[in-house]
Design a protein around this motif. Structure first.
Motif, mmCIF file in Angstrom:
data_model
loop_
_atom_site.group_PDB
_atom_site.id
_atom_site.type_symbol
_atom_site.label_atom_id
_atom_site.label_comp_id
_atom_site.label_asym_id
_atom_site.label_seq_id
_atom_site.Cartn_x
_atom_site.Cartn_y
_atom_site.Cartn_z
ATOM 1 N N SER A 86 11.222 -89.144 -3.332
ATOM 2 C CA SER A 86 11.462 -87.766 -2.859
ATOM 3 C C SER A 86 11.697 -87.781 -1.501
ATOM 4 O O SER A 86 11.510 -89.081 -0.833
ATOM 5 C CB SER A 86 9.916 -86.959 -2.738
ATOM 6 O OG SER A 86 9.464 -86.725 -4.090
ATOM 7 N N PHE A 87 12.605 -87.063 -0.773
ATOM 8 C CA PHE A 87 12.764 -87.109 0.523
ATOM 9 C C PHE A 87 11.872 -86.383 1.481
ATOM 10 O O PHE A 87 11.137 -85.668 1.230
ATOM 11 C CB PHE A 87 14.227 -86.127 0.662
ATOM 12 C CG PHE A 87 14.813 -86.102 2.082
ATOM 13 C CD1 PHE A 87 15.544 -86.884 2.768
ATOM 14 C CD2 PHE A 87 14.452 -84.815 2.963
ATOM 15 C CE1 PHE A 87 15.774 -86.763 4.096
ATOM 16 C CE2 PHE A 87 14.701 -84.728 4.153
ATOM 17 C CZ PHE A 87 15.418 -85.676 4.867
ATOM 18 N N LEU A 88 11.456 -87.140 2.534
ATOM 19 C CA LEU A 88 10.417 -86.968 3.569
ATOM 20 C C LEU A 88 11.190 -86.466 5.004
ATOM 21 O O LEU A 88 11.992 -87.667 5.416
ATOM 22 C CB LEU A 88 9.540 -88.124 3.883
ATOM 23 C CG LEU A 88 8.597 -87.828 5.049
ATOM 24 C CD1 LEU A 88 7.516 -86.826 4.661
ATOM 25 C CD2 LEU A 88 7.850 -89.366 5.345
ATOM 26 N N GLY A 89 10.919 -85.473 5.783
ATOM 27 C CA GLY A 89 11.298 -85.355 6.907
ATOM 28 C C GLY A 89 10.056 -84.791 7.874
ATOM 29 O O GLY A 89 9.157 -84.447 7.349
ATOM 30 N N GLY A 90 10.240 -85.188 9.137
ATOM 31 C CA GLY A 90 8.944 -84.808 10.076
ATOM 32 C C GLY A 90 9.306 -84.714 11.340
ATOM 33 O O GLY A 90 10.408 -85.229 11.734
ATOM 34 N N LEU A 91 8.305 -84.005 12.014
ATOM 35 C CA LEU A 91 8.733 -83.872 13.479
ATOM 36 C C LEU A 91 7.236 -83.975 14.087
ATOM 37 O O LEU A 91 6.390 -83.160 13.598
ATOM 38 C CB LEU A 91 9.325 -82.509 13.830
ATOM 39 C CG LEU A 91 9.522 -82.240 15.270
ATOM 40 C CD1 LEU A 91 10.415 -83.178 15.983
ATOM 41 C CD2 LEU A 91 10.097 -81.008 15.414
ATOM 42 N N GLY A 120 12.778 -90.179 5.865
ATOM 43 C CA GLY A 120 12.612 -91.492 5.031
ATOM 44 C C GLY A 120 12.359 -90.886 3.511
ATOM 45 O O GLY A 120 12.934 -89.725 3.091
ATOM 46 N N MET A 121 11.550 -91.637 2.860
ATOM 47 C CA MET A 121 11.484 -91.244 1.347
ATOM 48 C C MET A 121 9.946 -91.552 1.040
ATOM 49 O O MET A 121 9.359 -92.698 1.379
ATOM 50 C CB MET A 121 12.573 -92.305 0.539
ATOM 51 C CG MET A 121 12.332 -93.568 0.587
ATOM 52 S SD MET A 121 13.444 -94.341 -0.466
ATOM 53 C CE MET A 121 13.955 -95.736 0.197
ATOM 54 N N LEU A 122 9.614 -90.725 -0.075
ATOM 55 C CA LEU A 122 8.334 -91.206 -0.468
ATOM 56 C C LEU A 122 8.467 -91.804 -2.000
ATOM 57 O O LEU A 122 9.277 -91.140 -2.782
ATOM 58 C CB LEU A 122 7.668 -89.835 -0.830
ATOM 59 C CG LEU A 122 7.361 -89.211 0.553
ATOM 60 C CD1 LEU A 122 6.829 -87.855 0.348
ATOM 61 C CD2 LEU A 122 6.239 -90.199 1.452
ATOM 62 N N ILE A 123 7.820 -92.910 -2.354
ATOM 63 C CA ILE A 123 7.726 -93.416 -3.670
ATOM 64 C C ILE A 123 6.611 -93.060 -4.422
ATOM 65 O O ILE A 123 5.512 -93.359 -3.861
ATOM 66 C CB ILE A 123 7.891 -94.998 -3.588
ATOM 67 C CG1 ILE A 123 9.195 -95.251 -2.861
ATOM 68 C CG2 ILE A 123 8.142 -95.665 -4.841
ATOM 69 C CD1 ILE A 123 9.167 -96.565 -2.021
ATOM 70 N N LYS A 124 6.776 -92.372 -5.603
ATOM 71 C CA LYS A 124 5.561 -91.897 -6.386
ATOM 72 C C LYS A 124 4.737 -93.124 -6.930
ATOM 73 O O LYS A 124 5.299 -94.301 -7.128
ATOM 74 C CB LYS A 124 6.053 -90.915 -7.533
ATOM 75 C CG LYS A 124 6.418 -89.693 -7.133
ATOM 76 C CD LYS A 124 6.556 -88.710 -8.104
ATOM 77 C CE LYS A 124 7.467 -87.401 -7.642
ATOM 78 N NZ LYS A 124 7.898 -86.643 -8.724
ATOM 79 N N THR A 125 3.512 -93.156 -6.869
ATOM 80 C CA THR A 125 2.526 -94.162 -7.592
ATOM 81 C C THR A 125 1.987 -93.489 -8.724
ATOM 82 O O THR A 125 2.147 -92.313 -9.057
ATOM 83 C CB THR A 125 1.334 -94.569 -6.470
ATOM 84 O OG1 THR A 125 0.588 -93.284 -6.363
ATOM 85 C CG2 THR A 125 1.972 -95.182 -5.308
ATOM 86 N N LYS A 126 1.263 -94.177 -9.345
ATOM 87 C CA LYS A 126 0.614 -93.870 -10.459
ATOM 88 C C LYS A 126 -0.607 -92.693 -10.264
ATOM 89 O O LYS A 126 -0.782 -91.802 -11.265
ATOM 90 C CB LYS A 126 -0.137 -94.772 -11.456
ATOM 91 C CG LYS A 126 0.791 -95.762 -12.167
ATOM 92 C CD LYS A 126 0.280 -96.741 -12.813
ATOM 93 C CE LYS A 126 1.289 -97.717 -13.514
ATOM 94 N NZ LYS A 126 0.693 -98.830 -14.318
#
Length: 185
Positions: A86-91, A120-126
């Motif tokens: 997933s795409f991640l953005g932040g401020l 950035g990106m988020l990588i799903k876990t179990k």
């Protein structure tokens, strides 16, 4: 009064808690080595809607032997995805403080404004958590001051605080790229 607290409690329980904790490096545009420093930060907030989290960010940053604790309002946007990424953005925007500096009446350090956008990106876990990899930019302002004491200046003449003959203030603006690994849930 009880009704006010119970309604507030129900609303607080309806907003899911969010945490994004990261560790990484801050790098300026010089070569690797003494220009690379440590960064740690944690974002704690609530889910405002399906993709936006709002909250508060704090942590610890190291700039040229000066340790800074940031305090910022933050936001994290996650574009939901059916896949593993997933795409991640932040401020984050706020101030940095310098509580670990050994200040005296004649030498002191003060924190200042900070700005920290990330992508950035988020990588799903179990489980429900996700791993994060983010790139960002961190701008942190600090100032170092040196004062010359003058016990005869009891009124604060020339716009100086009482007891000072002169104050020399130097402002540093740190512009750093950040690379961080973390967890998001």
């Amino acid at each position: 009064m009880i009704t006010l607290f119970s309604r507030g409690s129900v609303l607080a329980q309806a907003l899911p808690f969010t945490n994004h904790t990261e560790i990484g490096i801050l790098q300026n545009n010089q070569s690797l080595g003494p220009n690379t420093s440590f960064t740690f930060q944690t974002f704690n907030g609530v889910k405002a809607n399906n993709w936006l989290n709002i909250g508060f960010t704090t942590g610890l940053d190291n700039y040229n032997k000066t340790l800074i604790i940031p305090f910022a309002l933050g936001a994290r946007a996650v574009l939901p995805s059916e896949g593993k990424l997933s795409f991640l953005g932040g401020l984050d925007t706020g101030v940095g403080t310098t509580p670990f500096e050994k200040d005296s009446r004649t030498n002191w350090t003060e924190g200042g404004f900070l700005l920290n956008p990330i992508i950035g990106m988020l990588i799903k876990t179990k489980g429900k958590g996700q791993f994060s990899l983010s790139l960002g930019y961190k701008r942190q302002v600090i100032s170092k001051s040196e004062g010359t004491l003058d016990p005869g200046n009891t009124n604060g003449d020339n716009g100086l605080p009482p007891g000072y003959r002169s104050i020399f203030k130097e402002t540093f603006i740190y512009n750093r790229a950040s690379i961080r690994l973390g967890v998001f849930f």
